[in-house]
Design a protein around this motif. Structure first.
Motif, short mmCIF file in Angstrom:
data_model
loop_
_atom_site.label_atom_id
_atom_site.label_comp_id
_atom_site.label_asym_id
_atom_site.label_seq_id
_atom_site.Cartn_x
_atom_site.Cartn_y
_atom_site.Cartn_z
N THR A 122 -40.52 4.23 -40.05
CA THR A 122 -40.17 3.09 -39.22
C THR A 122 -38.70 3.22 -38.82
N VAL A 123 -38.44 3.03 -37.54
CA VAL A 123 -37.08 3.09 -37.00
C VAL A 123 -36.75 1.71 -36.46
N THR A 124 -35.59 1.18 -36.85
CA THR A 124 -35.14 -0.12 -36.36
C THR A 124 -33.70 0.00 -35.87
N ALA A 125 -33.33 -0.89 -34.99
CA ALA A 125 -31.96 -0.96 -34.47
C ALA A 125 -31.46 -2.39 -34.67
N PRO A 126 -30.90 -2.71 -35.86
CA PRO A 126 -30.43 -4.07 -36.11
C PRO A 126 -29.28 -4.49 -35.20
N LYS A 127 -28.43 -3.55 -34.82
CA LYS A 127 -27.35 -3.79 -33.85
C LYS A 127 -27.47 -2.72 -32.79
N GLN A 128 -26.72 -2.87 -31.71
CA GLN A 128 -26.77 -1.87 -30.64
C GLN A 128 -26.13 -0.55 -31.06
N THR A 129 -25.30 -0.58 -32.10
CA THR A 129 -24.63 0.64 -32.53
C THR A 129 -25.14 1.14 -33.88
N GLU A 130 -26.24 0.62 -34.36
CA GLU A 130 -26.80 1.06 -35.64
C GLU A 130 -28.27 1.40 -35.50
N ILE A 131 -28.70 2.44 -36.22
CA ILE A 131 -30.10 2.82 -36.28
C ILE A 131 -30.44 3.02 -37.75
N VAL A 132 -31.58 2.45 -38.19
CA VAL A 132 -32.02 2.59 -39.57
C VAL A 132 -33.39 3.27 -39.55
N VAL A 133 -33.51 4.38 -40.30
CA VAL A 133 -34.76 5.14 -40.41
C VAL A 133 -35.26 4.97 -41.84
N GLU A 134 -36.50 4.48 -42.01
CA GLU A 134 -37.05 4.23 -43.34
C GLU A 134 -38.46 4.80 -43.46
N GLY A 135 -38.83 5.18 -44.69
CA GLY A 135 -40.16 5.70 -44.94
C GLY A 135 -40.31 6.10 -46.40
N ILE A 136 -41.51 6.59 -46.76
CA ILE A 136 -41.75 6.99 -48.15
C ILE A 136 -41.66 8.50 -48.34
N ASP A 137 -41.56 9.26 -47.27
CA ASP A 137 -41.46 10.71 -47.34
C ASP A 137 -40.02 11.12 -47.03
N GLU A 138 -39.29 11.62 -48.04
CA GLU A 138 -37.88 11.93 -47.87
C GLU A 138 -37.65 12.99 -46.80
N GLN A 139 -38.49 14.01 -46.78
CA GLN A 139 -38.32 15.09 -45.81
C GLN A 139 -38.51 14.56 -44.38
N LEU A 140 -39.52 13.74 -44.18
CA LEU A 140 -39.81 13.21 -42.85
C LEU A 140 -38.71 12.25 -42.38
N VAL A 141 -38.21 11.41 -43.28
CA VAL A 141 -37.12 10.48 -42.93
C VAL A 141 -35.87 11.26 -42.52
N GLY A 142 -35.53 12.29 -43.28
CA GLY A 142 -34.37 13.11 -42.95
C GLY A 142 -34.54 13.85 -41.64
N GLN A 143 -35.76 14.34 -41.38
CA GLN A 143 -36.01 15.07 -40.14
C GLN A 143 -35.92 14.16 -38.92
N VAL A 144 -36.45 12.94 -39.02
CA VAL A 144 -36.37 11.98 -37.91
C VAL A 144 -34.91 11.62 -37.64
N ALA A 145 -34.13 11.37 -38.70
CA ALA A 145 -32.71 11.05 -38.53
C ALA A 145 -31.97 12.22 -37.88
N ALA A 146 -32.30 13.45 -38.29
CA ALA A 146 -31.65 14.62 -37.70
C ALA A 146 -32.04 14.80 -36.24
N ASN A 147 -33.29 14.50 -35.90
CA ASN A 147 -33.74 14.60 -34.51
C ASN A 147 -33.00 13.59 -33.63
N ILE A 148 -32.82 12.38 -34.13
CA ILE A 148 -32.11 11.35 -33.36
C ILE A 148 -30.64 11.76 -33.20
N ARG A 149 -30.03 12.25 -34.28
CA ARG A 149 -28.62 12.66 -34.25
C ARG A 149 -28.41 13.84 -33.31
N ALA A 150 -29.41 14.69 -33.16
CA ALA A 150 -29.27 15.89 -32.33
C ALA A 150 -29.11 15.57 -30.85
N TRP A 151 -29.48 14.37 -30.40
CA TRP A 151 -29.32 14.03 -28.99
C TRP A 151 -27.86 13.98 -28.59
#
Length: 177
Positions: A122-151
């Motif tokens: 689950t990806v949420t944006a509580p503020k316009q300058t913050e993104i929170v990535v949450e889940g139960i699979d550590e590898q998948l959470v880290g990969q999603v965060a890295a994909n977003i950061r790569a932009w």
């Protein structure tokens, strides 16, 4: 002797584990996860504790011992607490917002970036300058965060871009006259 592998993994209340052959399945309040260990280690569950022991004294068995223990510990943490990565956006006009299930990023490109997170994250944006990535699979959470950061990775002169909340950006001095 693996220092990590020697430590047993304790199961908190509300979490149960079952071993069948070389695979372990961990159930908890956030979901169910499983892991299949190699033939170099033995998995046992006794008294709310998971123990991993190597089979033999080969180098591979010792390597798999510590790795398997860490994987089981990550399963237990994932189904009981879950994993979370926080990202910050820095830059004039850079912002993020959720549109339904899709994350829309304005990053100074000629177009907006739409990111649809995979199942189980689950990806949420509580503020316009913050993104929170949450889940139960550590590898998948880290990969999603890295994909977003790569932009738009953070650059060293002004610090513009998407960075992890606890990340330090080494700043450089600009050109001098």
């Amino acid at each position: 002797m693996s220092r990590i592998g020697k430590k047993p993994v304790s199961l908190p209340s509300g979490v149960s584990a079952s071993v069948s052959g070389q695979s372990i399945e961990v159930k908890g309040p956030k979901g169910t996860r499983s892991f299949k260990a190699t033939d170099d280690v033995t998995l046992t569950v006794e008294d709310n504790v998971v123990k991993i022991t190597p089979r033999g004294k080969s180098k591979r068995a010792r390597q798999q011992w510590g790795m398997s223990r860490t994987m089981v510990a990550n399963l237990v943490t994932g189904v009981s607490e879950g994993f979370k990565k926080e990202l910050e956006i820095n830059g004039v006009g850079y912002r993020a917002q959720m549109q339904g299930n899709t994350l829309r990023l304005n990053l100074g490109l000629s177009h907006d970036v739409d990111y649809l997170p995979p199942e189980g994250v689950t990806v949420t944006a509580p503020k316009q300058t913050e993104i929170v990535v949450e889940g139960i699979d550590e590898q998948l959470v880290g990969q999603v965060a890295a994909n977003i950061r790569a932009w738009r990775k953070p650059e060293p002169y002004k610090g513009k871009g998407i960075k992890y909340k606890d990340e330090y950006i080494f700043r450089k001095e600009g050109k001098k006259k």
